[in-house]
Motif scaffolding. Structure first.
Motif, PDB file in Angstrom:
ATOM      1  N   ARG A   1     -16.226  62.907 -41.804  1.00 21.91           N
ATOM      2  CA  ARG A   1     -16.587  63.068 -40.403  1.00 21.91           C
ATOM      3  C   ARG A   1     -17.972  62.463 -40.209  1.00 21.91           C
ATOM      4  O   ARG A   1     -18.925  62.819 -40.903  1.00 21.91           O
TER       5      ARG A   1
ATOM      6  N   ASP B   1     -15.089  72.308 -38.289  1.00 25.25           N
ATOM      7  CA  ASP B   1     -14.085  71.540 -39.025  1.00 25.25           C
ATOM      8  C   ASP B   1     -12.679  71.809 -38.489  1.00 25.25           C
ATOM      9  O   ASP B   1     -11.837  70.902 -38.449  1.00 25.25           O
TER      10      ASP B   1
ATOM     11  N   ASP C   1     -20.906  62.472 -38.468  1.00 22.07           N
ATOM     12  CA  ASP C   1     -21.674  63.272 -37.520  1.00 22.07           C
ATOM     13  C   ASP C   1     -22.764  62.460 -36.840  1.00 22.07           C
ATOM     14  O   ASP C   1     -23.185  62.808 -35.734  1.00 22.07           O
TER      15      ASP C   1
ATOM     16  N   TRP D   1     -12.436  69.885 -35.326  1.00 23.03           N
ATOM     17  CA  TRP D   1     -12.372  68.459 -35.689  1.00 23.03           C
ATOM     18  C   TRP D   1     -10.955  68.092 -36.117  1.00 23.03           C
ATOM     19  O   TRP D   1     -10.385  67.086 -35.683  1.00 23.03           O
TER      20      TRP D   1
ATOM     21  N   SER E   1     -13.774  59.311 -38.048  1.00 27.92           N
ATOM     22  CA  SER E   1     -13.103  60.401 -38.752  1.00 27.92           C
ATOM     23  C   SER E   1     -12.015  59.844 -39.657  1.00 27.92           C
ATOM     24  O   SER E   1     -11.342  58.875 -39.298  1.00 27.92           O
TER      25      SER E   1
END
Length: 465
Positions: free
Chosen positions: A40, A55, A42, A58, A158
Motif C-alpha cells: 500500500r 487495512d 501511503d 483498504w 496498491s
C-alpha cells in the motif's frame, strides 16, 4: 466501509461521468478467493486523502472494489482502439482493468484510480482478466524507480494478492495472482481518440477534447502557431510537448518501456502500463526490452521516434476537428522540444547547471560516447560523475566550466548507486516466490525513494509548473 476517516482531504470528483455513456462500459470486479494486502503506497494515498484507511478498508476498496464514498457507483472499463507495433487494432479496450474512482490531489489535479488484474470485461477477448503477482511486483519497481529519476509516471497505489493460480506462457506456471491499483492523472489515451475517429464521432471527440483541456490544462501554443485558439489544436500542442519530455525522460533514465503502442500513450504525457520493461545494462541504443519485439521497433534508441510517430496518429485522429496545417505545425515542434528536454534532464541527473542548448548538447554527446566506449552502466556513470567529478579527456574539458548543483544528500557519498538491472528484479521476485519474503522488496523501495530525495524534483519545461 464507505465512510472515510475524519480529517482527510479526500475530495471525490468523478468528472468522467459526463462522458461515461460512450467512453466506457460499466463492469463488476472479479470475486477473488482472498485479498491479502501486499503493498500500500501511503505516500501516494496521502496525496489524495486515502492514507487513513485501515487495512480492512483498504482491502475492501482495492481488493473487493467497494465504491469509495461519493465516487463512481460502478467501475468503468474504458473503450479505445490503438496501433500495436504499428498495426491498427480496433478490438481492444480495458480487458483486465477499469476506472474505479476519481478525486482531486493535494494540488487540485484530477486523479484516477485504475486497476490491472481486476477481472474480465466486454473487451477481454480470450484473456482471463487477471494479473500475476510477479507482474504487479515489477510494476511497483518500475514506477518507484521512474519517479525517483524524474519521469512523469503513474504510481503503483496498491497490490493485493488474490489467491488464484494463473497459467502463463511466458513464465513458470501456475503462478500467484494479484490485483493492482494505479494512481494516475488520466486514462485518456491516444487510442481513445483513434476509436472516435474510426466511428466518425465528431461531437464526442469535441467533448473529449474539452474534457482534456479542462482537466489537464497546459500552456498556450506559441504565438506564431496557426489555429492556436482552436481547442483541438491547443490539445495537440499539449500532447506534443508532453510526449517530447516523456521521450527525453526515458532516455536520461536509461529506461526501455518495451510496448509504446498508441493505446499505452496517455494524453497527459504520463507513463503507465508497464510490461516487459528493462533498465539498460550498458548504453546501447539497440537494446530491446520485449522478447517479442523482433524488429527492435521499441528499442532504447528508437523510443523518441516511437513517441513522435504516436503523436502523428493523434494528429490523424484530430483531423476530424482541425485542418492539417496547424496539426503539422505542432508535430514539427517535437524535435526541438525533445532536444531541449534531453539537455535539461541530462544536466539535472548529472548534477550540473545548464549552460545553453548548444553547449549542453555537446556535453550529452560526449557522455554518451564515454558510456559506449567504456561499457559503463548508466546509473553508475551518472553517480560516479555527479557534479562533473572524475571526468577527464574531452568530456572533462567540456564539463569543466559547468557549475555543480548542490549535492549535500548523504546518498551521494554511498559506495554505489541504486539501479534496477534485470538480475536484481529476478532476485527480489525469487525471495517472494520461494520464501514469501517481502523484506528485500520493501528495502529496495525505501532505497529508491532515498535516491529520489537526493535527486530532488526534475526540472520542468519553461512555462509549466
Amino acid at each position: 466501509m464507505n465512510d472515510l476517516p475524519q480529517g482527510t482531504t479526500y475530495t471525490p470528483d468523478p468528472a468522467i461521468t459526463e462522458l461515461a455513456d460512450w467512453l466506457g462500459a460499466e463492469v463488476a470486479a472479479a470475486d477473488f478467493p482472498q485479498t491479502h494486502v501486499r503493498f500500500r503506497n501511503d505516500r501516494a494515498a496521502q496525496s489524495v486523502g486515502l492514507d487513513g484507511l485501515s487495512d480492512a478498508e483498504w482491502s475492501a476498496h482495492f481488493g473487493r472494489f467497494v465504491p469509495l464514498k461519493d465516487n463512481l457507483p460502478n467501475p468503468l472499463a474504458l473503450k479505445y482502439h490503438g496501433h500495436q507495433f504499428r498495426n491498427y487494432n480496433p478490438d481492444i479496450g480495458d480487458g483486465r482493468g477499469f476506472l474505479f474512482a476519481q478525486m482531486r490531489d493535494s494540488e487540485g489535479r484530477l486523479m484516477d484510480l485504475g486497476t490491472k488484474g481486476s477481472g474480465t470485461t466486454p473487451f477481454s477477448r480470450s484473456g482471463d482478466g487477471r494479473l500475476t503477482l510477479k507482474g504487479a511486483m515489477r510494476e511497483i519497481l518500475a514506477t518507484e524507480m521512474l519517479e525517483a529519476l524524474g519521469v512523469n509516471t503513474s504510481k503503483t497505489f496498491s497490490v493485493i494478492e488474490t489467491g488464484e493460480k494463473l497459467m502463463r506462457g511466458d513464465e513458470p506456471s501456475p503462478t500467484r495472482s494479484a490485483v493492482m491499483v494505479r494512481l494516475s492523472h488520466s486514462h485518456i489515451r491516444i487510442g481513445t481518440f483513434q476509436r472516435l475517429l474510426a466511428y466518425d464521432e465528431k461531437a464526442q471527440m469535441e467533448a473529449l477534447v474539452q474534457y482534456c483541456l479542462t482537466q489537464f490544462p497546459g500552456p498556450p501554443p506559441p504565438e506564431n502557431a496557426p489555429g492556436r485558439e482552436e481547442p483541438a489544436v491547443m490539445l495537440m500542442h499539449h500532447v506534443v510537448e508532453r510526449m517530447a519530455d516523456l521521450a527525453a525522460s526515458y532516455m536520461v533514465a536509461g529506461f526501455v518501456h518495451g510496448v509504446l503502442n498508441t493505446d499505452n500513450m496517455n494524453v497527459t504525457g504520463e507513463s503507465f502500463d508497464y510490461g516487459p520493461w528493462r533498465w539498460l545494462p550498458r548504453w546501447d541504443p539497440g537494446f530491446t526490452a520485449a522478447y517479442f519485439d523482433h524488429a527492435g521497433l521499441y528499442s532504447f534508441g528508437r523510443q523518441p521516434e516511437a513517441l513522435h510517430w504516436n503523436c502523428g496518429q493523434f494528429a490523424v485522429a484530430l483531423r476530424l476537428l482541425a485542418e492539417t496545417e496547424p496539426l503539422v505545425f505542432a508535430m514539427e515542434r517535437f524535435g526541438p522540444l525533445y532536444m531541449e528536454a534531453i539537455a535539461r534532464r541530462w544536466c539535472w541527473r548529472l548534477g550540473v547547471e545548464q549552460r545553453g542548448l548548444e553547449v549542453d548538447s555537446r556535453m550529452v554527446s560526449a557522455c554518451e560516447k564515454a558510456m559506449r566506449d567504456t561499457g559503463a552502466q548508466p546509473d553508475a556513470f551518472f553517480f560516479a560523475h555527479r557534479g562533473g567529478r572524475g571526468l577527464d579527456g574531452e568530456i572533462g574539458d567540456l564539463i569543466a566550466d559547468y557549475a555543480p548543483l548542490p549535492s549535500t544528500h548523504e546518498y551521494w557519498t554511498c559506495d554505489a548507486p541504486e539501479s534496477m538491472v534485470i538480475e536484481e528484479v529476478e532476485a527480489l521476485w525469487s525471495a517472494i516466490d520461494e520464501g514469501d519474503d517481502w523484506t528485500p522488496l520493501e528495502r529496495k523501495v525505501a532505497a529508491i525513494r532515498r535516491m529520489g530525495e537526493a535527486h530532488g524534483p526534475a526540472p520542468v519545461p519553461a512555462g509549466q509548473s
